[in-house]
Design an enzyme around this catalytic site. Structure first.
Site, PDB file in Angstrom:
ATOM      1  N   ALA A  27       0.979  -1.163  -0.057  1.00 30.61           N
ATOM      2  CA  ALA A  27       0.043   0.249  -0.014  1.00 30.61           C
ATOM      3  C   ALA A  27       0.814   1.295   0.014  1.00 30.61           C
ATOM      4  O   ALA A  27       0.647   2.200  -0.805  1.00 30.61           O
ATOM      5  CB  ALA A  27      -0.993  -0.068   1.229  1.00 30.61           C
ATOM      6  N   GLY A  61      -1.117 -14.497  -4.672  1.00 33.33           N
ATOM      7  CA  GLY A  61      -1.091 -13.650  -6.062  1.00 33.33           C
ATOM      8  C   GLY A  61      -2.187 -12.330  -5.659  1.00 33.33           C
ATOM      9  O   GLY A  61      -2.416 -12.110  -4.427  1.00 33.33           O
ATOM     10  N   HIS A 252      -4.650 -18.413   9.456  1.00 33.72           N
ATOM     11  CA  HIS A 252      -4.216 -19.412   8.473  1.00 33.72           C
ATOM     12  C   HIS A 252      -3.974 -20.682   8.566  1.00 33.72           C
ATOM     13  O   HIS A 252      -3.272 -21.108   9.401  1.00 33.72           O
ATOM     14  CB  HIS A 252      -3.065 -18.625   7.727  1.00 33.72           C
ATOM     15  N   GLU A 267      -1.607 -20.627  -0.461  1.00 38.14           N
ATOM     16  CA  GLU A 267      -2.971 -21.368  -0.698  1.00 38.14           C
ATOM     17  C   GLU A 267      -2.730 -22.040  -2.410  1.00 38.14           C
ATOM     18  O   GLU A 267      -3.250 -22.721  -2.692  1.00 38.14           O
ATOM     19  CB  GLU A 267      -3.770 -20.132  -0.871  1.00 38.14           C
ATOM     20  N   ARG A 291     -10.557 -19.881   4.371  1.00 33.68           N
ATOM     21  CA  ARG A 291      -9.457 -20.130   5.381  1.00 33.68           C
ATOM     22  C   ARG A 291     -10.219 -20.488   6.637  1.00 33.68           C
ATOM     23  O   ARG A 291      -9.613 -21.290   7.557  1.00 33.68           O
ATOM     24  CB  ARG A 291      -8.582 -18.961   5.521  1.00 33.68           C
ATOM     25  N   HIS A 393      -2.757 -14.838  11.035  1.00 32.36           N
ATOM     26  CA  HIS A 393      -2.093 -14.637   9.668  1.00 32.36           C
ATOM     27  C   HIS A 393      -2.200 -13.010   9.410  1.00 32.36           C
ATOM     28  O   HIS A 393      -1.643 -12.190   8.860  1.00 32.36           O
ATOM     29  CB  HIS A 393      -2.560 -15.267   8.701  1.00 32.36           C
ATOM     30  N   GLU A 423      -3.783  -3.127   4.823  1.00 36.85           N
ATOM     31  CA  GLU A 423      -4.209  -4.016   6.091  1.00 36.85           C
ATOM     32  C   GLU A 423      -4.567  -3.125   7.240  1.00 36.85           C
ATOM     33  O   GLU A 423      -5.459  -3.697   8.132  1.00 36.85           O
ATOM     34  CB  GLU A 423      -3.226  -5.012   6.388  1.00 36.85           C
ATOM     35  N   ARG A 433     -10.879 -13.296   5.430  1.00 43.47           N
ATOM     36  CA  ARG A 433     -10.628 -12.606   4.045  1.00 43.47           C
ATOM     37  C   ARG A 433     -10.134 -13.612   3.140  1.00 43.47           C
ATOM     38  O   ARG A 433      -9.651 -14.872   3.554  1.00 43.47           O
ATOM     39  CB  ARG A 433      -9.196 -12.063   4.386  1.00 43.47           C
TER      40      ARG A 433
HETATM   41  P1  ADP Z   1       0.256  -3.686   3.510  1.00 47.32           P
HETATM   42  O1  ADP Z   1       0.218  -5.017   2.912  1.00 47.32           O
HETATM   43  O2  ADP Z   1      -1.088  -3.077   4.077  1.00 47.32           O
HETATM   44  O3  ADP Z   1       0.937  -2.672   2.707  1.00 47.32           O
HETATM   45  P2  ADP Z   1       2.620  -4.162   5.137  1.00 47.32           P
HETATM   46  O4  ADP Z   1       2.551  -5.278   6.378  1.00 47.32           O
HETATM   47  O5  ADP Z   1       3.195  -5.084   3.686  1.00 47.32           O
HETATM   48  O6  ADP Z   1       1.019  -3.620   4.780  1.00 47.32           O
HETATM   49  O7  ADP Z   1       3.658  -3.165   5.385  1.00 47.32           O
HETATM   50  C1  ADP Z   1       3.368  -2.170   6.242  1.00 47.32           C
HETATM   51  C2  ADP Z   1       4.704  -1.538   6.684  1.00 47.32           C
HETATM   52  O8  ADP Z   1       4.532  -0.528   7.627  1.00 47.32           O
HETATM   53  C3  ADP Z   1       5.850  -2.617   7.425  1.00 47.32           C
HETATM   54  O9  ADP Z   1       6.936  -2.462   6.563  1.00 47.32           O
HETATM   55  C4  ADP Z   1       5.822  -2.016   8.913  1.00 47.32           C
HETATM   56  O10 ADP Z   1       7.285  -2.286   9.236  1.00 47.32           O
HETATM   57  C5  ADP Z   1       5.742  -0.557   8.612  1.00 47.32           C
HETATM   58  N1  ADP Z   1       5.338   0.330   9.721  1.00 47.32           N
HETATM   59  C6  ADP Z   1       4.364  -0.262  10.793  1.00 47.32           C
HETATM   60  N2  ADP Z   1       4.214   0.733  11.719  1.00 47.32           N
HETATM   61  C7  ADP Z   1       5.378   1.784  11.313  1.00 47.32           C
HETATM   62  C8  ADP Z   1       5.573   3.021  11.995  1.00 47.32           C
HETATM   63  N3  ADP Z   1       5.262   3.425  13.338  1.00 47.32           N
HETATM   64  N4  ADP Z   1       6.259   3.849  11.049  1.00 47.32           N
HETATM   65  C9  ADP Z   1       6.854   3.715  10.193  1.00 47.32           C
HETATM   66  N5  ADP Z   1       6.677   2.147   9.433  1.00 47.32           N
HETATM   67  C10 ADP Z   1       5.629   1.572  10.158  1.00 47.32           C
END
Ligand code: ADP
Length: 460
Positions: A27, A61, A252, A267, A291, A393, A423, A433
């Site tokens: 994201a 995916g 999961h 999956e 799931r 998960h 997320e 999900r």
């Molecule tokens: P999404 O799938 O929604 O993009 P991810 O889990 O792939 O979420 O990525 C979220 C990222 O945000 C992770 O790399 C996590 O370490 C980072 N993160 C979480 N909290 C903070 C914060 N307080 N400051 C900076 N980065 C953060």
């Protein structure tokens, strides 16, 4: 990616940007790239020393309907079917506004990724879906690292500053945001911006929050990376944001956890034909159910976990298995008897189960459990098994947004300049999900958040 990605030096961190993106998962990267393409100057702040969050770990995916890839593969699908099957998977509890936007914009997101060099031109299928709509690279490798690396190429090409070891500790402003507080090795710093996009992922690695919302899950391990501690949710709540569905946590079903490491077995392995058996060698569930249902069936076995059983053909269609094998998670046998012995499963029963399964595939009728997708005979040696059991998960709950990714207060009014995607947002998935929908959510709403920030700048 050819070169290793190098984040910017923290000394280069400025005290003002157009838009601050918190988090470097799917994201965050998507929204920063799109913001840059729309003429804004974004910065990405990542608290960990590495980029990619849980996105990097994703395997199966990205779900999307009515795409050119499906057309090329001769798959008939519809946005309506995608909407309905996601709603059914989420037990009707999905936020309809988010779900509508999500399903109607999935095809465009696949096209945008294609343009950025992230080519998801092969298809597989996940539990709860009726047709192949899970887009993946043609190499059949897991999507996570492929997607993150592809997006990082764009971050680099567009010279978007990305700082690691930059933990955002607060969002400044009340009804209208004005920036963030960030903590780095150089100390605490305030950074100003008119808009903030929260892309901090879920809270599957925050034991205290899990215990608060779901004490019954305390015995489970997690597939999450340590940085996913729900910071974005807590910071948004601090300035009045509403949260939803916080007790909706996805466990999961197929996670290998016999060593200190926890490995999610994607999956795709079932989607490409693997079956699940218990220690007696018997099938016990429709492996392509959602799931939550597969997890419940495994839990009913009494704590022994279960075994994914597949053949060389499945392995050829799911590249991730090579990785699982390289880290010692896969047992193999030249025939089912040898496999059963090595895995500690009843051999005779396993032979019978596979025989029966192969007949079901040939007849296109699984009398025992009604499985309708991922139908492939298992007859090409060697045969393989992976021992699995369920683990925490994904957190379906999070901050409440509208379909414009605006973060909402308890009264429903948006906090000006505050957007969230991925997320960290609650509601889209209802109470369960569907596999392949989380990557789709990060890209679809990552794009949307950047577009909304652009409009916000225009309106000012
Ligand atoms: P999404 O799938 O929604 O993009 P991810 O889990 O792939 O979420 O990525 C979220 C990222 O945000 C992770 O790399 C996590 O370490 C980072 N993160 C979480 N909290 C903070 C914060 N307080 N400051 C900076 N980065 C953060």
């Amino acid at each position: 990616m050819s070169q290793r990605f190098e984040p910017n030096d923290l000394a280069e961190l400025k005290d003002m940007y157009d838009v601050i993106v918190i988090g470097s998962g799917g994201a965050g990267l998507t929204s920063a790239i799109q913001a840059s393409e729309l003429g804004l100057k974004p910065v990405i702040l990542e608290k960990m020393s590495t980029v990619g969050g849980d996105t990097k770990r994703a395997s199966s995916g990205m779900n999307a309907a009515e795409t050119f890839v499906q057309t090329e593969h001769g798959i008939e699908d519809s946005v309506g079917k995608f909407y309905y099957e996601t709603l059914r998977g989420g037990h009707g509890q999905n936020d309809p506004e988010l779900l509508k936007y999500f399903t109607e914009h999935s095809s465009r997101a696949i096209e945008w990724l294609y343009k950025e060099g992230v080519q998801l031109d092969d298809l597989t299928i996940t539990g709860g879906m009726s047709v192949p709509r899970t887009h993946r690279p043609h190499t059949t490798e897991p999507i996570g690292a492929y997607l993150v690396n592809g997006l990082l190429e764009q971050v680099r090409a567009k010279q978007i500053p990305l700082f690691c070891g930059a933990k955002v500790t607060a969002i400044n402003g009340q009804d209208k945001v004005s920036g963030v507080q960030v903590q780095t090795a150089n100390g605490n710093q305030a950074i100003q911006s008119k808009a903030v996009i929260i892309a901090t992922g879920g809270f599957g690695a925050n034991k205290a929050l899990l215990a608060q919302y779901r004490p019954d899950l305390s015995k489970y391990k997690t597939t999450n990376q340590p940085g996913n501690t729900g910071d974005g949710i807590l910071m948004a709540e601090d300035i009045g944001a509403q949260v939803v569905d916080m007790d909706q946590i996805q466990v999961h079903p197929t996670v290998q956890q016999d060593t200190d490491h926890v490995y999610l077995i994607g999956e795709t392995v079932r989607g490409e034909g693997a079956i699940l058996v218990d220690q007696d060698g018997k099938r016990f569930v429709n492996e392509m159910e959602t799931r939550d249902k597969v997890t419940n069936a495994i839990n009913k076995l009494g704590g022994t976990g279960a075994y994914l059983i597949f053949d060389q053909s499945v392995r050829d269609r799911a590249k991730a298995i090579d990785f699982y094998n390289s880290v010692g998670l896969v047992k193999s046998g030249s025939d089912l008897g040898e496999l059963a012995e090595k895995s500690g499963i009843d051999g005779e029963m396993l032979n019978q189960a596979v025989d029966k399964w192969n007949r079901s595939v040939s007849d296109r009728l699984d009398m025992a459990f009604g499985r309708k997708t991922g139908l492939h005979v298992l007859d090409k040696p060697p045969y393989y098994s992976i021992h699995i059991s369920p683990a925490v998960h994904y957190t379906m709950g999070g901050v409440k947004t509208n379909d414009q990714t605006q973060v909402l207060k308890s009264g429903g009014e948006p906090i000006q300049g505050l957007y969230a995607a991925g997320e960290v947002v609650g509601g889209l998935h209802g109470s369960n999900r569907i596999g392949g929908n989380s990557i789709a959510e990060t890209v679809i709403f990552g794009l949307r958040a950047a577009q909304q920030v652009r409009d916000y700048f225009f309106d000012m």
